[in-house]
Design a protein around this motif. Structure first.
Motif, PDB file in Angstrom:
ATOM      1  N   LEU A 166       0.849  -1.193   0.000  1.00  0.00           N
ATOM      2  CA  LEU A 166       0.000   0.000   0.000  1.00  0.00           C
ATOM      3  C   LEU A 166       0.879   1.235   0.000  1.00  0.00           C
ATOM      4  CD1 LEU A 166      -2.727   1.461   0.236  1.00  0.00           C
ATOM      5  CD2 LEU A 166      -2.559   1.221   2.722  1.00  0.00           C
ATOM      6  N   ILE A 167       0.621   2.113  -0.983  1.00  0.00           N
ATOM      7  CA  ILE A 167       1.346   3.386  -1.072  1.00  0.00           C
ATOM      8  C   ILE A 167       0.402   4.493  -0.628  1.00  0.00           C
ATOM      9  CG2 ILE A 167       2.445   5.038  -2.635  1.00  0.00           C
ATOM     10  CD1 ILE A 167       3.266   2.624  -4.364  1.00  0.00           C
ATOM     11  N   LEU A 168       0.820   5.252   0.362  1.00  0.00           N
ATOM     12  CA  LEU A 168       0.033   6.368   0.885  1.00  0.00           C
ATOM     13  C   LEU A 168       0.739   7.656   0.451  1.00  0.00           C
ATOM     14  CD1 LEU A 168      -2.501   6.731   2.688  1.00  0.00           C
ATOM     15  CD2 LEU A 168      -0.983   6.903   4.637  1.00  0.00           C
ATOM     16  N   ASP A 169       0.320   8.198  -0.697  1.00  0.00           N
ATOM     17  CA  ASP A 169       0.975   9.378  -1.263  1.00  0.00           C
ATOM     18  C   ASP A 169       0.285  10.638  -0.741  1.00  0.00           C
ATOM     19  OD1 ASP A 169       2.308  11.256  -2.728  1.00  0.00           O
ATOM     20  OD2 ASP A 169       1.825  10.435  -4.688  1.00  0.00           O
ATOM     21  N   GLU A 170       0.743  11.096   0.404  1.00  0.00           N
ATOM     22  CA  GLU A 170       0.088  12.220   1.092  1.00  0.00           C
ATOM     23  C   GLU A 170      -1.401  11.923   1.234  1.00  0.00           C
ATOM     24  OE1 GLU A 170       1.225  14.954   2.469  1.00  0.00           O
ATOM     25  OE2 GLU A 170       3.318  14.754   1.931  1.00  0.00           O
TER      26      GLU A 170
END
Length: 565
Positions: free
Chosen positions: A482-486
């Motif tokens: 999971l990528i949490l980009d801001e």
């Protein structure tokens, strides 16, 4: 373009068949007219009655086949349009994120609407008309040769002169049609830009400027289209003059042959009728050939979109992620001479939590896009469990990585579909995602619950609510990365803290968070903090390790400025 036509080959065959019947049948009407006139002049009642009976049967049959041709041709255009739009859309979606972003989305919209309409009106319809009139021309020529070789020979000579007209206008029209396509793309782009900036226009009292700008672009687009239409009108006018002169020549020569006793009155009527079926088709062909030639650049553009092949992604290996994701000597540049990342060496282990921090523009988002397969054309290597990313099946890779973007996009449907994205999930899975994202705190207050409409791009909800929906969208897929980009930038600090803590508690989840929130409690919960600066990794370690050992990170974290020397 060709593939779209071939996909409808059954309709093409039927259309051509009915076109052949109708076109040939309309020419044979001249023979019926000849027989009627000759019967009247000679006083032959038997021939008159026979011709009358044939006509009563013939004309309705011809009308029926004309109806069938019309239905088939329209069904063909419909099928072709649907197929071509589908192929163009699929071609657009085949692009990777990098390639897609190089073209303004308004250009894609223009291709799917304006260009396909342009091709339909100036390629497919003229092509069908040309085919039909070629058949009429050939049939008329054969019958005229039977009735009067002399008149036919003179008529053919006039036709040769008429066929030179398309060559005079073809290239000019081609340039103008290409200009129309280009200008409509620009117009669509400007219009999209102004409508997307509606809030700015209203907030800064830019309405008059926007109206003036739109009027200018509208005028330019209309003038460009009118220039092409003028060339078409010139082509049609010259063709019409030549056609009329040719028909007058036929009438006068046939009348002279009657006066000299070499032709019957019925044959004169038949020749005049056939000359219409001879000259008329030539006029149609002359008017439509330049249109077909003129739209070729647009066809070429559409074909390029529909047949796009992402040469960077040829991998067929199914990706796995049991151990690590590794980047070695990774460098990337959007354009030549504009390097964004340099010599990145990084190993991310399954189940670990990573916070990616650094000044704006240092390459954080670019790095995660590369790791997730959104960008290509990089130097160095990216491997999943030792297998190079370029060898992996891109579609399957995208099913391993969820991304919560800073700018959340909502489709204009309800909350449930924006979470599930048209996939099937059990009610238990949906409820779990809702609870983990915190949507349950306000969803119960909505009259329609999960069936509540979100509006255009989520306009019915606040930024924080949209971001929670995006979190639920990512969690329900239960992907290993999971990528949490801001991804929590639009919510308050307490809510962001709660969401990230919930994600950090998922033991099997590999979490990569891009953040500007330097909350020590949150950063301290990550296994590693990756500090980036000027396209390079400037430090990796726990929060405590970086604060103790990395002066650059310490200044960044405490907002200190380097002392000038």
């Amino acid at each position: 373009m060709r593939k779209a036509l071939l996909k409808n080959k059954g309709l093409i065959a039927l259309t051509v068949c009915f076109s052949l019947i109708v076109s040939s049948g309309s020419v044979l009407v001249a023979i019926l007219l000849q027989r009627i006139i000759d019967a009247a002049v000679k006083g032959d009642m038997g021939l008159f009655q026979q011709t009358l009976i044939v006509s009563i049967i013939y004309v309705p049959l011809l009308g029926l086949f004309g109806y069938l041709y019309s239905i088939c041709s329209k069904a063909l255009i419909r099928g072709w349009t649907v197929t071509l739009r589908d192929q163009v859309f699929r071609g657009i979606l085949r692009r990777n994120f990098e390639q897609f972003s190089k073209t303004n989305t308004a250009d894609y919209l223009s291709a799917l609407s304006n260009d396909i309409k342009l091709i339909e009106e100036n390629y497919v319809q003229p092509l069908l008309l040309t085919l039909q009139n070629v058949i009429i021309f050939v049939a008329s020529l054969l019958i005229m040769l039977f009735l009067s070789p002399l008149v036919t020979g003179i008529l053919v000579g006039c036709m040769i002169l008429m066929f030179t007209v398309p060559s005079l206008f073809g290239k000019a029209l081609q340039k103008r049609q290409e200009a129309v396509s280009t200008q409509m793309s620009v117009f669509t782009s400007r219009l999209k830009d102004m409508l997307s900036g509606y809030e700015v226009i209203k907030s800064y009292s830019m309405s008059k400027h926007a109206e003036k700008k739109f009027a200018q672009e509208n005028e330019i687009a209309a003038n460009t289209k009118f220039t092409a239409d003028r060339t078409l009108a010139m082509n049609e006018g010259v063709s019409g003059i030549l056609g009329s002169l040719t028909q007058f020549a036929v009438v006068f020569i046939a009348a002279y042959l009657i006066l000299t006793g070499k032709l019957s009155a019925g044959s004169l009527v038949a020749l005049v009728q056939l000359s219409n079926g001879f000259v008329g088709p030539v006029l149609v062909i002359m008017q439509n050939v330049p249109r077909i030639q003129g739209v070729k650049p647009v066809v070429k553009r559409i074909d390029a979109l529909a047949e796009y092949d992402d040469h960077y992604y040829k991998g067929e290996i199914e990706p796995v992620f049991h151990a690590n994701l590794q980047a070695s000597q990774l460098s990337f540049a959007y354009k030549e001479g504009r390097t964004v990342l340099s010599d990145i060496d990084l190993t991310l282990f399954k189940g670990k939590k990573y916070a990616l921090v650094g000044p704006s523009g240092c390459g954080k988002s670019t790095l995660v896009k590369l790791l997730s397969g959104s960008y290509a054309g990089y130097d160095g290597s990216i491997t999943y469990d030792g297998i190079e990313l370029k060898q992996l099946d891109r579609d399957l890779l995208q099913q391993m990585v969820s991304t919560i973007h800073q700018q959340v996009y909502m489709f204009d449907t309800d909350i449930r579909e924006n979470i599930c994205l048209y996939e099937n999930y059990s009610e238990e899975e949906i409820q779990t995602a809702i609870q983990m994202s915190g949507i349950d705190q306000w969803i119960s207050q909505l009259p329609n619950g999960l069936s509540s409409a979100v509006g255009e791009n989520g306009s019915n909800f606040s930024g924080g609510q949209r971001q929670r929906i995006a979190v639920a969208r990512a969690l329900i897929r239960n992907m290993p990365i999971l990528i949490l980009d801001e991804g929590t930038s639009a919510v308050d600090m307490q809510t962001a803290y709660e969401i990230e803590n919930r994600l950090l508690a998922l033991s099997d989840l590999t979490l990569i968070t891009i953040t500007h929130n330097l909350n020590p409690d949150l950063l301290g919960s990550y296994d590693q903090v990756i500090y980036m600066n000027e396209g390079r990794i400037a430090g990796v370690g726990s929060l405590e390790e970086l604060l103790e050992q990395n002066e650059g990170f310490r200044r960044f974290f405490t907002l200190e400025k380097p002392v000038a020397v």
